[in-house]
Enzyme design. Structure first.
Site, PDB file in Angstrom:
ATOM      1  N   HIS A 169       1.453   3.950   1.899  1.00 19.67           N
ATOM      2  CA  HIS A 169       1.995   4.737   3.009  1.00 19.67           C
ATOM      3  C   HIS A 169       3.526   4.820   2.947  1.00 19.67           C
ATOM      4  O   HIS A 169       4.202   3.849   2.594  1.00 19.67           O
ATOM      5  CB  HIS A 169       1.544   4.159   4.350  1.00 19.67           C
ATOM      6  CG  HIS A 169       0.098   4.458   4.652  1.00 19.67           C
ATOM      7  ND1 HIS A 169      -0.631   3.759   5.566  1.00 19.67           N
ATOM      8  CD2 HIS A 169      -0.737   5.401   4.133  1.00 19.67           C
ATOM      9  CE1 HIS A 169      -1.870   4.257   5.622  1.00 19.67           C
ATOM     10  NE2 HIS A 169      -1.958   5.245   4.746  1.00 19.67           N
ATOM     11  N   HIS A 222       4.539  -4.472  11.200  1.00 14.00           N
ATOM     12  CA  HIS A 222       4.879  -3.733  12.421  1.00 14.00           C
ATOM     13  C   HIS A 222       4.953  -4.669  13.620  1.00 14.00           C
ATOM     14  O   HIS A 222       4.247  -5.687  13.677  1.00 14.00           O
ATOM     15  CB  HIS A 222       3.820  -2.660  12.733  1.00 14.00           C
ATOM     16  CG  HIS A 222       3.843  -1.494  11.805  1.00 14.00           C
ATOM     17  ND1 HIS A 222       4.652  -0.392  11.995  1.00 14.00           N
ATOM     18  CD2 HIS A 222       3.148  -1.254  10.674  1.00 14.00           C
ATOM     19  CE1 HIS A 222       4.441   0.480  11.023  1.00 14.00           C
ATOM     20  NE2 HIS A 222       3.542  -0.021  10.197  1.00 14.00           N
ATOM     21  N   HIS A 264       0.851  -1.204   0.000  1.00 20.51           N
ATOM     22  CA  HIS A 264       0.000   0.000   0.000  1.00 20.51           C
ATOM     23  C   HIS A 264       0.874   1.237   0.000  1.00 20.51           C
ATOM     24  O   HIS A 264       2.099   1.149   0.123  1.00 20.51           O
ATOM     25  CB  HIS A 264      -1.007  -0.020   1.151  1.00 20.51           C
ATOM     26  CG  HIS A 264      -0.424   0.133   2.521  1.00 20.51           C
ATOM     27  ND1 HIS A 264       0.404  -0.811   3.085  1.00 20.51           N
ATOM     28  CD2 HIS A 264      -0.543   1.117   3.452  1.00 20.51           C
ATOM     29  CE1 HIS A 264       0.755  -0.421   4.295  1.00 20.51           C
ATOM     30  NE2 HIS A 264       0.203   0.757   4.548  1.00 20.51           N
ATOM     31  N   HIS A 272      -7.528  -0.558   5.577  1.00 21.52           N
ATOM     32  CA  HIS A 272      -6.501   0.363   6.097  1.00 21.52           C
ATOM     33  C   HIS A 272      -6.280   1.477   5.075  1.00 21.52           C
ATOM     34  O   HIS A 272      -6.323   2.656   5.399  1.00 21.52           O
ATOM     35  CB  HIS A 272      -5.230  -0.429   6.357  1.00 21.52           C
ATOM     36  CG  HIS A 272      -4.056   0.388   6.787  1.00 21.52           C
ATOM     37  ND1 HIS A 272      -3.993   1.033   8.001  1.00 21.52           N
ATOM     38  CD2 HIS A 272      -2.878   0.670   6.158  1.00 21.52           C
ATOM     39  CE1 HIS A 272      -2.824   1.676   8.098  1.00 21.52           C
ATOM     40  NE2 HIS A 272      -2.143   1.466   6.993  1.00 21.52           N
ATOM     41  N   ASP A 283      -0.234  -3.591   6.410  1.00 18.07           N
ATOM     42  CA  ASP A 283      -0.889  -3.055   7.609  1.00 18.07           C
ATOM     43  C   ASP A 283      -2.354  -3.481   7.686  1.00 18.07           C
ATOM     44  O   ASP A 283      -3.175  -2.785   8.279  1.00 18.07           O
ATOM     45  CB  ASP A 283      -0.820  -1.524   7.615  1.00 18.07           C
ATOM     46  CG  ASP A 283       0.574  -1.005   7.896  1.00 18.07           C
ATOM     47  OD1 ASP A 283       1.457  -1.813   8.241  1.00 18.07           O
ATOM     48  OD2 ASP A 283       0.780   0.218   7.767  1.00 18.07           O
ATOM     49  N   ASP A 292       5.909   4.813   5.075  1.00 17.32           N
ATOM     50  CA  ASP A 292       6.768   3.875   5.807  1.00 17.32           C
ATOM     51  C   ASP A 292       6.800   2.498   5.144  1.00 17.32           C
ATOM     52  O   ASP A 292       7.463   1.584   5.642  1.00 17.32           O
ATOM     53  CB  ASP A 292       6.357   3.781   7.296  1.00 17.32           C
ATOM     54  CG  ASP A 292       4.951   3.246   7.502  1.00 17.32           C
ATOM     55  OD1 ASP A 292       4.046   3.607   6.717  1.00 17.32           O
ATOM     56  OD2 ASP A 292       4.742   2.461   8.450  1.00 17.32           O
ATOM     57  N   HIS A 293       6.110   2.360   4.011  1.00 13.97           N
ATOM     58  CA  HIS A 293       6.153   1.105   3.244  1.00 13.97           C
ATOM     59  C   HIS A 293       6.793   1.274   1.867  1.00 13.97           C
ATOM     60  O   HIS A 293       7.233   0.297   1.277  1.00 13.97           O
ATOM     61  CB  HIS A 293       4.734   0.533   3.078  1.00 13.97           C
ATOM     62  CG  HIS A 293       4.147   0.110   4.390  1.00 13.97           C
ATOM     63  ND1 HIS A 293       3.978  -1.196   4.748  1.00 13.97           N
ATOM     64  CD2 HIS A 293       3.740   0.848   5.455  1.00 13.97           C
ATOM     65  CE1 HIS A 293       3.482  -1.254   5.982  1.00 13.97           C
ATOM     66  NE2 HIS A 293       3.321  -0.031   6.427  1.00 13.97           N
TER      67      HIS A 293
HETATM   68 ZN   LIG Z   1      -0.076   1.830   6.471  1.00 15.36          ZN
END
Ligand SMILES: [Zn+2]
Length: 258
Positions: free
Chosen positions: A58, A169, A56, A114, A131, A60-61
């Site tokens: 985001h 995570h 996805h 998410h 996530d 942090d990915h």
């Molecule tokens: Zn995420």
């Protein structure tokens, strides 16, 4: 079973490096949010990046994708309906992410909730679910509805029970404290919490989990259970339909301080 190297990033992200069965020095990175720890691991262990999978959009990915591809283009796959860097091949439910030369192949599941276009990759007795599913928890509903997330989690819960769950995570201990707030009598969750606290005390990862474990300890996969329905209805003060049970548990978790 795949050989997988864990790379830690930011405060609690995991980036997974999947070693090619045909040549274990070649790895496919899942959700490389930061290029630096990936590059460090490649150098230290004499590995070569051979592909990228994205779940996805985001940061942090996907934040490390551009820097990693600057070192050399590799096959990159991502969700069909999200803006992600690296000009990936865009995948949706039923598609396959093939790395034929490496001996790796993953089926794609659409798992919105998410984010609106979140996907998961299933193969080699493992799922890389970003996530969407965490051990004993699930992602927050940033873009999707409770109904979508409940359906996405049901899809993941239906995978074979031995499937290893590689989430992105390290949230397990906090999640299990919430599991026990919902189901105080869940002995499997209590035992798993103790095991995970011991792992964390040694700075070891609690991930991967597996689907069998998650069916036993994850309240978001247990919304059909009488104990979870009753806990949700007690909080709501009324009868709830299945989607409302899920939404009530998710909302409870959002405000849960442990
Ligand atoms: Zn995420």
């Amino acid at each position: 079973m795949l050989q997988i190297t864990q790379v830690r990033a930011f405060s609690d992200n995991y980036i997974w490096l999947l070693h090619a069965p045909n040549d274990p020095r070649q790895v496919v990175a899942v959700d490389p949010g930061d290029a630096v720890p990936v590059q460090r691991t490649l150098t230290e262990r004499g590995l070569k990046l051979a592909g990228i999978l994205l779940t996805h959009h985001h940061a942090d990915h996907v934040g490390g994708v551009v820097d990693l591809l600057r070192e050399g283009a590799v096959p990159t796959f991502g969700p069909a309906n999200e803006a992600v860097p690296g000009e990936p091949v865009r995948l949706r439910q039923g598609d396959v992410a093939p790395f034929a030369a490496l001996g790796l192949s993953f089926e794609v599941l659409d798992v919105p909730g998410h984010t609106a276009g979140h996907i998961a990759y299933v193969g080699h007795d493992a799922v890389f679910c970003g996530d969407t599913l965490f051990s004993a928890g699930c992602g927050r509903l940033f873009e999707g509805t409770a109904e979508q997330m409940a359906a996405s989690l049901a899809k993941l819960a239906a995978l074979p029970e031995q499937t290893q769950v590689y989430c992105a995570h390290e949230y397990t201990v906090a999640n299990l404290k919430f599991s026990l707030a919902v189901e105080p009598d869940n002995a499997a969750a209590a035992a798993y919490l103790q095991r995970c606290q011991e792992l964390r005390a040694r700075d070891e990862a609690t991930v991967p989990s597996n689907i069998r474990q998650e069916r036993n300890v994850n309240p978001f996969l247990r919304c059909h259970r009488e104990s979870v329905i009753q806990a949700a209805e007690r909080r709501a003060g009324r009868r709830l339909n299945p989607t409302e049970v899920f939404a009530a548990i998710r909302q409870w978790k959002d405000g849960f301080k442990g």
